[in-house]
Write a protein that holds these residues in place. Structure first.
Motif, PDB file in Angstrom:
ATOM      1  N   GLU A  93       1.723   3.813   7.479  1.00 42.23           N
ATOM      2  CA  GLU A  93       0.991   4.136   6.251  1.00 42.23           C
ATOM      3  C   GLU A  93       1.252   3.079   5.177  1.00 42.23           C
ATOM      4  OE1 GLU A  93       1.016   7.991   3.403  1.00 42.23           O
ATOM      5  OE2 GLU A  93       0.338   8.320   5.458  1.00 42.23           O
ATOM      6  N   TYR A  94       2.434   2.474   5.198  1.00 38.21           N
ATOM      7  CA  TYR A  94       2.723   1.390   4.245  1.00 38.21           C
ATOM      8  C   TYR A  94       1.827   0.185   4.515  1.00 38.21           C
ATOM      9  CZ  TYR A  94       6.812   3.900   2.491  1.00 38.21           C
ATOM     10  OH  TYR A  94       7.632   4.836   1.911  1.00 38.21           O
ATOM     11  N   SER A  95       1.603  -0.129   5.791  1.00 43.99           N
ATOM     12  CA  SER A  95       0.678  -1.219   6.135  1.00 43.99           C
ATOM     13  C   SER A  95      -0.713  -0.913   5.606  1.00 43.99           C
ATOM     14  CB  SER A  95       0.614  -1.407   7.658  1.00 43.99           C
ATOM     15  OG  SER A  95       1.882  -1.649   8.211  1.00 43.99           O
ATOM     16  N   ALA A  96      -1.154   0.344   5.794  1.00 48.77           N
ATOM     17  CA  ALA A  96      -2.481   0.755   5.315  1.00 48.77           C
ATOM     18  C   ALA A  96      -2.572   0.607   3.795  1.00 48.77           C
ATOM     19  CB  ALA A  96      -2.759   2.194   5.733  1.00 48.77           C
ATOM     20  N   LEU A  97      -1.509   0.960   3.093  1.00 51.53           N
ATOM     21  CA  LEU A  97      -1.528   0.886   1.627  1.00 51.53           C
ATOM     22  C   LEU A  97      -1.515  -0.549   1.119  1.00 51.53           C
ATOM     23  CD1 LEU A  97       0.829   3.899   0.988  1.00 51.53           C
ATOM     24  CD2 LEU A  97      -1.585   3.761   0.329  1.00 51.53           C
ATOM     25  N   VAL A  98      -0.845  -1.449   1.834  1.00 55.30           N
ATOM     26  CA  VAL A  98      -0.915  -2.879   1.480  1.00 55.30           C
ATOM     27  C   VAL A  98      -2.345  -3.372   1.712  1.00 55.30           C
ATOM     28  CG1 VAL A  98      -0.103  -5.207   2.017  1.00 55.30           C
ATOM     29  CG2 VAL A  98       1.531  -3.312   1.951  1.00 55.30           C
ATOM     30  N   SER A 111      -2.980  -1.107  -2.640  1.00 59.94           N
ATOM     31  CA  SER A 111      -2.197  -0.141  -3.416  1.00 59.94           C
ATOM     32  C   SER A 111      -0.759  -0.617  -3.612  1.00 59.94           C
ATOM     33  CB  SER A 111      -2.212   1.212  -2.696  1.00 59.94           C
ATOM     34  OG  SER A 111      -1.580   2.205  -3.453  1.00 59.94           O
ATOM     35  N   LEU A 112      -0.214  -1.283  -2.598  1.00 56.73           N
ATOM     36  CA  LEU A 112       1.153  -1.828  -2.651  1.00 56.73           C
ATOM     37  C   LEU A 112       1.119  -3.333  -2.429  1.00 56.73           C
ATOM     38  CD1 LEU A 112       3.310   0.602  -0.447  1.00 56.73           C
ATOM     39  CD2 LEU A 112       3.677   0.129  -2.877  1.00 56.73           C
ATOM     40  N   GLU A 113       1.997  -4.061  -3.130  1.00 54.50           N
ATOM     41  CA  GLU A 113       2.194  -5.483  -2.838  1.00 54.50           C
ATOM     42  C   GLU A 113       3.021  -5.606  -1.557  1.00 54.50           C
ATOM     43  OE1 GLU A 113       1.012  -8.179  -4.341  1.00 54.50           O
ATOM     44  OE2 GLU A 113      -0.086  -6.975  -5.805  1.00 54.50           O
ATOM     45  N   PHE A 114       2.729  -6.621  -0.755  1.00 54.53           N
ATOM     46  CA  PHE A 114       3.421  -6.757   0.529  1.00 54.53           C
ATOM     47  C   PHE A 114       4.930  -6.876   0.357  1.00 54.53           C
ATOM     48  CE2 PHE A 114       5.154  -9.717   3.801  1.00 54.53           C
ATOM     49  CZ  PHE A 114       5.203  -8.795   4.836  1.00 54.53           C
ATOM     50  N   ALA A 115       5.392  -7.720  -0.579  1.00 52.51           N
ATOM     51  CA  ALA A 115       6.841  -7.920  -0.759  1.00 52.51           C
ATOM     52  C   ALA A 115       7.525  -6.612  -1.143  1.00 52.51           C
ATOM     53  CB  ALA A 115       7.102  -8.994  -1.813  1.00 52.51           C
ATOM     54  N   ASP A 116       6.877  -5.811  -1.990  1.00 53.90           N
ATOM     55  CA  ASP A 116       7.442  -4.501  -2.354  1.00 53.90           C
ATOM     56  C   ASP A 116       7.505  -3.589  -1.134  1.00 53.90           C
ATOM     57  OD1 ASP A 116       7.772  -5.095  -5.061  1.00 53.90           O
ATOM     58  OD2 ASP A 116       5.768  -4.394  -5.589  1.00 53.90           O
ATOM     59  N   GLN A 131      10.411   2.165  -9.034  1.00 53.89           N
ATOM     60  CA  GLN A 131      10.619   0.784  -9.498  1.00 53.89           C
ATOM     61  C   GLN A 131       9.468  -0.158  -9.134  1.00 53.89           C
ATOM     62  OE1 GLN A 131      13.447   0.628 -11.371  1.00 53.89           O
ATOM     63  NE2 GLN A 131      13.670   2.762 -10.730  1.00 53.89           N
ATOM     64  N   VAL A 132       8.501   0.315  -8.343  1.00 52.21           N
ATOM     65  CA  VAL A 132       7.408  -0.574  -7.914  1.00 52.21           C
ATOM     66  C   VAL A 132       6.075  -0.092  -8.479  1.00 52.21           C
ATOM     67  CG1 VAL A 132       8.594  -1.209  -5.778  1.00 52.21           C
ATOM     68  CG2 VAL A 132       6.941   0.648  -5.738  1.00 52.21           C
ATOM     69  N   VAL A 133       5.163  -1.040  -8.612  1.00 50.77           N
ATOM     70  CA  VAL A 133       3.809  -0.719  -9.080  1.00 50.77           C
ATOM     71  C   VAL A 133       2.990  -0.235  -7.889  1.00 50.77           C
ATOM     72  CG1 VAL A 133       1.686  -1.652 -10.087  1.00 50.77           C
ATOM     73  CG2 VAL A 133       3.919  -2.433 -10.921  1.00 50.77           C
ATOM     74  N   ILE A 134       2.422   0.953  -8.019  1.00 52.51           N
ATOM     75  CA  ILE A 134       1.554   1.502  -6.972  1.00 52.51           C
ATOM     76  C   ILE A 134       0.182   1.731  -7.597  1.00 52.51           C
ATOM     77  CG2 ILE A 134       1.190   3.353  -5.303  1.00 52.51           C
ATOM     78  CD1 ILE A 134       4.187   3.852  -5.289  1.00 52.51           C
ATOM     79  N   LYS A 135      -0.805   1.003  -7.107  1.00 47.98           N
ATOM     80  CA  LYS A 135      -2.157   1.068  -7.674  1.00 47.98           C
ATOM     81  C   LYS A 135      -3.014   2.069  -6.897  1.00 47.98           C
ATOM     82  CE  LYS A 135      -1.931  -3.873  -8.764  1.00 47.98           C
ATOM     83  NZ  LYS A 135      -2.453  -5.189  -8.374  1.00 47.98           N
ATOM     84  N   ASP A 136      -4.136   2.427  -7.489  1.00 49.02           N
ATOM     85  CA  ASP A 136      -5.115   3.250  -6.771  1.00 49.02           C
ATOM     86  C   ASP A 136      -5.639   2.443  -5.586  1.00 49.02           C
ATOM     87  OD1 ASP A 136      -4.726   4.871  -8.944  1.00 49.02           O
ATOM     88  OD2 ASP A 136      -6.721   4.573  -9.808  1.00 49.02           O
ATOM     89  N   PRO A 137      -5.726   3.020  -4.395  1.00 50.63           N
ATOM     90  CA  PRO A 137      -6.247   2.273  -3.235  1.00 50.63           C
ATOM     91  C   PRO A 137      -7.691   1.789  -3.464  1.00 50.63           C
ATOM     92  CG  PRO A 137      -5.174   4.319  -2.544  1.00 50.63           C
ATOM     93  CD  PRO A 137      -5.299   4.383  -4.026  1.00 50.63           C
ATOM     94  N   GLU A 138      -7.949   0.557  -3.071  1.00 51.67           N
ATOM     95  CA  GLU A 138      -9.314  -0.010  -3.191  1.00 51.67           C
ATOM     96  C   GLU A 138     -10.168   0.355  -1.982  1.00 51.67           C
ATOM     97  OE1 GLU A 138      -8.611  -4.187  -3.649  1.00 51.67           O
ATOM     98  OE2 GLU A 138      -7.357  -3.868  -5.434  1.00 51.67           O
ATOM     99  N   ILE A 139      -9.511   0.700  -0.874  1.00 53.42           N
ATOM    100  CA  ILE A 139     -10.186   1.174   0.344  1.00 53.42           C
ATOM    101  C   ILE A 139      -9.621   2.568   0.606  1.00 53.42           C
ATOM    102  CG2 ILE A 139     -10.630   0.731   2.808  1.00 53.42           C
ATOM    103  CD1 ILE A 139      -9.825  -2.208   2.285  1.00 53.42           C
ATOM    104  N   PRO A 140     -10.443   3.541   0.982  1.00 52.75           N
ATOM    105  CA  PRO A 140      -9.925   4.894   1.218  1.00 52.75           C
ATOM    106  C   PRO A 140      -8.799   4.916   2.261  1.00 52.75           C
ATOM    107  CG  PRO A 140     -12.317   4.924   1.134  1.00 52.75           C
ATOM    108  CD  PRO A 140     -11.908   3.476   1.118  1.00 52.75           C
TER     109      PRO A 140
END
Length: 314
Positions: free
Chosen positions: A94-99, A103-108, A218-227
């Motif tokens: 799910e982390y891969s999907a969010l990158v 929604s998530l930066e890869f390094a984070d 501690q990390v920025v989590i954005k709204d997903p651009e793809i569902p």
């Protein structure tokens, strides 16, 4: 054609994963370089050369599978591969999907899953818990048997609802011992212990979820651009706040994979591409629906097959 990308989780890793793509595509090389820098050690060497025992340690496996999956994704993008209309990942996937969704930066993400693996391992002392795959018994029946087996000091839960006839249970040693005869009595064809070192996605992981929550702040989590369809709800997560909540609960909640795939089908998915090492998810999707096209990308040969398939159906 509406194509969903799905990203694998733990147990898909193998020594040598991503090596060919890193060698031949600068986009993949860049992802492995970023992972090495983010973690402060050569994760890429571990992926390409092992040793296997070290790669299989949860704290290493999680960032290794994430990094390989994202390297595959970047290569797919660079050669004009299909564009997904929706995404999902199995557990750590799910982390891969969010990158992929922005929604998530890869390094984070790579640092988070490294810590997630450590916290999950440390939540239960080594040798005091585990997981087993239950074959040939419906999810509802497995859940019922686990409830029957549970009592004070005996923890056993259905934690991966993968596909019809395949459910994974997790718990402490007493729970695993108590549930096996009951599952066979209920009609399970087989109960197979899994080579993992902790009872992932069970309530025993609540301390790991609490520790991860601190890091997620501690990390920025954005709204997903793809569902993105989340494991815990088998539904879309639409905001950064929903993503954060789902990632915390995911650590100690069941992975509702069959329902996740059914949700993607309901949204109109006509094909699935598994992006990352192995074909575990491709096999599960086939058992959930025989109507859809399924392919995977993990090396040059599979990349060519996906490109040929998408040209064929476009």
């Amino acid at each position: 054609m509406k194509i969903a990308f799905v990203f694998p989780g733990q147990a898909s890793q193998y020594v040598g994963m991503g090596k060919e793509l890193r060698r031949d595509y600068p986009e993949a090389a860049e992802i492995f370089k970023q992972a090495d820098e983010a973690l402060g050690f050569s994760l890429s060497t571990l992926c390409f050369e092992g040793p296997e025992e070290e790669l299989n340690l949860t704290a290493n496996t999680q960032p290794a599978v994430l990094t390989t999956s994202l390297a595959c994704l970047e290569v797919l993008k660079s050669v004009g591969g299909p564009v997904p209309f929706a995404l999902a990942g199995h557990s750590l996937g799910e982390y891969s999907a969010l990158v992929a969704a922005g929604s998530l930066e890869f390094a984070d993400a790579v640092r988070l899953v490294r810590k997630r693996g450590q916290y999950m391992q440390e939540a239960v002392p080594l040798g005091e818990g585990g997981m087993a795959a239950v074959m040939g018994l419906a999810s509802a029946a497995v859940v019922e048997v686990c409830q029957k087996a549970s009592e004070p000091g005996v923890v056993i839960e259905a934690v991966n609802l993968n596909c019809p006839g395949q459910v994974v249970v997790a718990g402490n040693t007493a729970g695993l011992e108590a549930v096996e005869p009951l599952l066979k009595e209920a009609g399970a064809r087989r109960v197979v212990p899994l080579p993992v070192s902790a009872p992932f996605h069970s309530s025993l992981m609540v301390p790991a979820g609490e520790r991860l929550a601190v890091d997620l702040e501690q990390v920025v989590i954005k709204d997903p651009e793809i569902p993105v369809v989340a494991n815990v709800s088998a539904d879309l997560v639409l905001t950064g706040a929903e993503v954060k909540d789902s990632l915390i609960r995911q650590v100690y909640s069941p992975v509702r994979w069959e329902e996740t795939i059914l949700k993607l089908l309901e949204l109109g998915s006509e094909a699935f591409v598994e992006v990352g090492p192995g074909k575990v998810l491709s096999g599960l999707v086939k058992k959930i629906s025989r109507e859809v096209l399924i392919s995977n990308v993990e090396d040059k040969a599979t990349l060519e097959k996906v490109l040929a398939l998408t040209r064929e159906v476009s």
